[in-house]
Design a protein around this motif. Structure first.
Motif, short mmCIF file in Angstrom:
data_model
loop_
_atom_site.label_atom_id
_atom_site.label_comp_id
_atom_site.label_asym_id
_atom_site.label_seq_id
_atom_site.Cartn_x
_atom_site.Cartn_y
_atom_site.Cartn_z
N MET A 1 0.85 -1.19 0.00
CA MET A 1 0.00 0.00 0.00
C MET A 1 0.88 1.25 0.00
SD MET A 1 -2.88 1.25 2.77
CE MET A 1 -4.04 -0.02 2.30
N ALA A 2 0.60 2.19 -0.89
CA ALA A 2 1.36 3.44 -0.95
C ALA A 2 0.96 4.36 0.19
CB ALA A 2 1.13 4.13 -2.30
N THR A 3 1.88 5.25 0.55
CA THR A 3 1.68 6.16 1.67
C THR A 3 1.59 7.60 1.18
OG1 THR A 3 2.92 4.67 3.12
CG2 THR A 3 2.64 6.95 3.87
N PHE A 4 0.74 8.37 1.83
CA PHE A 4 0.57 9.78 1.52
C PHE A 4 0.58 10.54 2.84
CE2 PHE A 4 -0.94 13.66 -0.20
CZ PHE A 4 -0.87 13.58 -1.59
N ILE A 5 1.30 11.67 2.88
CA ILE A 5 1.41 12.46 4.11
C ILE A 5 0.74 13.81 3.89
CG2 ILE A 5 2.98 13.54 5.76
CD1 ILE A 5 5.06 11.38 4.92
N VAL A 6 -0.11 14.20 4.84
CA VAL A 6 -0.76 15.52 4.80
C VAL A 6 -0.31 16.29 6.03
CG1 VAL A 6 -2.93 16.79 4.77
CG2 VAL A 6 -2.76 14.61 3.56
N TYR A 7 0.24 17.47 5.81
CA TYR A 7 0.64 18.37 6.90
C TYR A 7 -0.45 19.41 7.06
CZ TYR A 7 3.38 21.84 9.50
OH TYR A 7 3.84 22.74 10.45
N SER A 8 -1.09 19.44 8.23
CA SER A 8 -2.19 20.37 8.47
C SER A 8 -2.23 20.74 9.94
CB SER A 8 -3.52 19.74 8.04
OG SER A 8 -4.60 20.62 8.31
N PRO A 9 -1.58 21.84 10.33
CA PRO A 9 -1.49 22.19 11.75
C PRO A 9 -2.83 22.30 12.47
CG PRO A 9 0.04 23.50 10.47
CD PRO A 9 -0.80 22.75 9.49
N GLY A 10 -3.88 22.74 11.78
CA GLY A 10 -5.16 22.96 12.45
C GLY A 10 -6.17 21.86 12.29
N ALA A 11 -5.76 20.68 11.87
CA ALA A 11 -6.73 19.64 11.51
C ALA A 11 -7.58 19.16 12.69
CB ALA A 11 -6.01 18.46 10.88
N LEU A 12 -7.10 19.30 13.91
CA LEU A 12 -7.86 18.83 15.08
C LEU A 12 -8.45 19.97 15.89
CD1 LEU A 12 -5.55 15.93 16.37
CD2 LEU A 12 -7.40 15.85 14.68
N GLN A 13 -8.49 21.17 15.30
CA GLN A 13 -8.98 22.34 16.03
C GLN A 13 -10.44 22.64 15.67
OE1 GLN A 13 -6.89 23.35 18.34
NE2 GLN A 13 -5.41 21.91 17.48
N PRO A 14 -11.25 23.07 16.65
CA PRO A 14 -12.68 23.32 16.40
C PRO A 14 -12.93 24.73 15.86
CG PRO A 14 -12.23 23.56 18.72
CD PRO A 14 -10.92 23.12 18.09
N TYR A 15 -12.15 25.15 14.92
CA TYR A 15 -12.38 26.43 14.24
C TYR A 15 -11.74 26.33 12.86
CZ TYR A 15 -7.64 27.13 16.11
OH TYR A 15 -6.32 26.96 16.45
N GLY A 16 -12.14 27.21 11.98
CA GLY A 16 -11.59 27.18 10.63
C GLY A 16 -12.11 25.99 9.84
N HIS A 17 -11.48 25.73 8.73
CA HIS A 17 -11.95 24.72 7.79
C HIS A 17 -11.14 23.44 7.82
CE1 HIS A 17 -8.39 26.14 5.77
NE2 HIS A 17 -8.41 25.01 5.11
N ALA A 18 -9.98 23.42 8.50
CA ALA A 18 -9.00 22.36 8.29
C ALA A 18 -9.53 20.98 8.63
CB ALA A 18 -7.73 22.64 9.10
N PHE A 19 -10.32 20.86 9.71
CA PHE A 19 -10.81 19.54 10.11
C PHE A 19 -11.66 18.92 9.00
CE2 PHE A 19 -14.22 16.97 12.06
CZ PHE A 19 -13.44 15.96 12.60
N ASP A 20 -12.60 19.69 8.46
CA ASP A 20 -13.43 19.17 7.39
C ASP A 20 -12.61 18.90 6.14
OD1 ASP A 20 -15.77 19.19 8.87
OD2 ASP A 20 -16.31 21.22 8.27
N TYR A 21 -11.66 19.80 5.85
CA TYR A 21 -10.87 19.64 4.63
C TYR A 21 -10.02 18.38 4.71
CZ TYR A 21 -8.60 21.08 0.33
OH TYR A 21 -8.17 21.13 -0.96
N VAL A 22 -9.28 18.23 5.78
CA VAL A 22 -8.39 17.07 5.90
C VAL A 22 -9.17 15.78 6.04
CG1 VAL A 22 -6.57 16.04 7.31
CG2 VAL A 22 -6.51 18.47 6.79
N GLY A 23 -10.29 15.85 6.77
CA GLY A 23 -11.11 14.65 6.89
C GLY A 23 -11.63 14.18 5.55
N GLY A 24 -12.14 15.13 4.74
CA GLY A 24 -12.65 14.77 3.43
C GLY A 24 -11.56 14.31 2.48
N LEU A 25 -10.46 15.05 2.45
CA LEU A 25 -9.35 14.69 1.57
C LEU A 25 -8.75 13.36 1.99
CD1 LEU A 25 -7.43 15.38 -0.74
CD2 LEU A 25 -6.05 16.67 0.91
N GLY A 26 -8.59 13.16 3.29
CA GLY A 26 -8.04 11.89 3.77
C GLY A 26 -8.89 10.71 3.35
N SER A 27 -10.21 10.85 3.46
CA SER A 27 -11.10 9.77 3.04
C SER A 27 -10.99 9.53 1.54
CB SER A 27 -12.55 10.11 3.41
OG SER A 27 -12.71 10.14 4.81
N GLY A 28 -10.88 10.64 0.77
CA GLY A 28 -10.74 10.51 -0.67
C GLY A 28 -9.47 9.79 -1.07
N LEU A 29 -8.36 10.09 -0.39
CA LEU A 29 -7.10 9.42 -0.67
C LEU A 29 -7.14 7.96 -0.26
CD1 LEU A 29 -4.64 12.26 0.36
CD2 LEU A 29 -4.91 11.34 -1.95
#
Length: 395
Positions: A1-29
């Motif tokens: 299985m190939a590996t992909f790394i996403v760097y997203s400082p705000g992915a676990l924070q309850p503000y901004g867009h990062a959580f939804d963005y990384v969650g959606g992109l991660g599922s897509g990958l």
């Protein structure tokens, strides 16, 4: 299985867009067959389907506690992200050939990191593309101007740079003095495929949330000054059969300010505020309860509206004003109504027009939104990124 790394400082924070963005992109990958690793700061939220690598921030949290709230996020980025990049180095050392996508970043520290990076291909998403604006607050404006040279180095050191619209691309090239041939590409802001979303009926969603019957205009997400709240409130005030529901936390605008705006315009109980971060599991309830979703922004807004794109997953139309890329999206896909910025009469007329749609026109509008949701889903976005950064991997 190939590996992909996403760097997203705000992915676990309850503000901004990062959580939804990384969650959606991660599922897509993951759907593309990748094992996805996300490097992020500690936070209260939880990502599924991906491997999460965090850097703790307790020492910085103690320091930030003594700073005024308007300084905290800026200070946190400057002080904590270099340490998070150390976490990224450890992950990339374990997976040296894995591509890395920088979803958000602090410009100064990332520019230094990329000088020494020698692993797989790297890409970055510039969610904001303005470095000369004077409309983002004194601190943010000063930081962006200081960091413009670092941003240019970042753009020149990445294999591909993504922005969310043609106007954003033009602005990034101009402001960073990048050649037209630079690998700066337009990438749609993803959203869940509507086929994957279980949407409750309007009646059930409103019952669960305690919302009234009638026409509901939803304002969703963090309260901010670049959202045109005065036009939104005045338009609803001019259309008595509509209710305005805001769902989301406070940002640089407080809920009390929104309440006062409603009071000044006589909204009374036609303004309802749910003051909290709304987790993704509750999005079907809020969007399911809505008839129309607000996307009224300052036309000088320099970043993408995650809400304006996520709403298509729930087959709900937009009332939009603001930057050209947003208006082009709504017009080209036929997913709602566009108005001139600040035009209360046009916004009120759009509300009346939507309330008066025939069943046939309402069904055609929903079909256009559904088609946009399928064509611009996270699967499609992930496939584009994977083709750019993992050209030799096939599932």
């Amino acid at each position: 299985m190939a590996t992909f790394i996403v760097y997203s400082p705000g992915a676990l924070q309850p503000y901004g867009h990062a959580f939804d963005y990384v969650g959606g992109l991660g599922s897509g990958l993951c759907d593309q067959g990748y094992q996805v690793h996300v490097v992020t700061h500690d936070g209260p939220l939880v990502l599924s389907d991906v491997m999460v690598h965090t850097a703790t921030s307790a020492a910085w949290d103690r320091l930030l506690d003594v700073l005024p709230s308007r300084l905290r996020r800026h200070a946190f980025r400057l002080l904590a992200e270099p340490r998070l990049l150390s976490t990224l180095r450890r992950v990339t050392a374990e997976y040296p050939d894995a591509p890395v996508l920088f979803e958000t970043f602090e410009y100064l520290s990332l520019a230094r990191y990329l000088r020494r990076h020698n692993g797989g291909l790297t890409g970055g998403i510039f969610h904001s593309t303005t470095f000369r604006s004077e409309r983002e607050g004194v601190l943010r404006t000063a930081y962006k101007r200081v960091s413009a040279r670092a941003a240019r180095r970042i753009a020149r050191n990445l294999a591909v740079v993504y922005v969310h619209g043609p106007h954003m691309r033009r602005r990034l090239l101009d402001e960073l003095s990048l050649p037209e041939t630079s690998p700066v590409r337009v990438l749609a802001h993803g959203a869940p495929d509507p086929a994957d979303v279980v949407l409750p009926s309007r009646e059930k969603a409103r019952e669960v949330l305690g919302l009234p019957a009638g026409n509901i205009l939803l304002s969703f997400g963090t309260l901010r000054h670049d959202k045109d709240l005065p036009t939104l409130v005045r338009a609803v005030a001019a259309t008595p059969d509509w209710v305005l529901v805001h769902a989301g936390p406070e940002g640089d605008v407080s809920c009390r300010e929104l309440e006062q705006l409603g009071e000044a315009n006589g909204l009374g109980d036609r303004l309802l505020i749910h003051k909290r971060f709304i987790p993704a599991v509750e999005h079907p309830l809020y969007f399911g309860a809505a008839d129309l979703v607000s996307a009224l922004y300052d036309p000088a807004m320099t970043h993408e509206s995650g809400t304006a794109k996520r709403v298509r997953a729930f087959s709900r139309p937009l009332l939009a004003a603001g930057p050209p890329d947003l208006l082009d999206y709504v017009t080209e896909w036929g997913v709602g109504y566009t108005i001139p910025p600040g035009d209360v009469d046009a916004a009120a007329e759009a509300l009346r027009r939507h309330a008066g749609l025939s069943p046939e026109d309402a069904a055609a509008l929903e079909q256009r939104i559904h088609r946009a949701g399928q064509d611009l889903s996270w699967r499609a976005v992930a496939a584009t990124i994977a083709a750019d950064l993992c050209p030799h991997y096939t599932t």
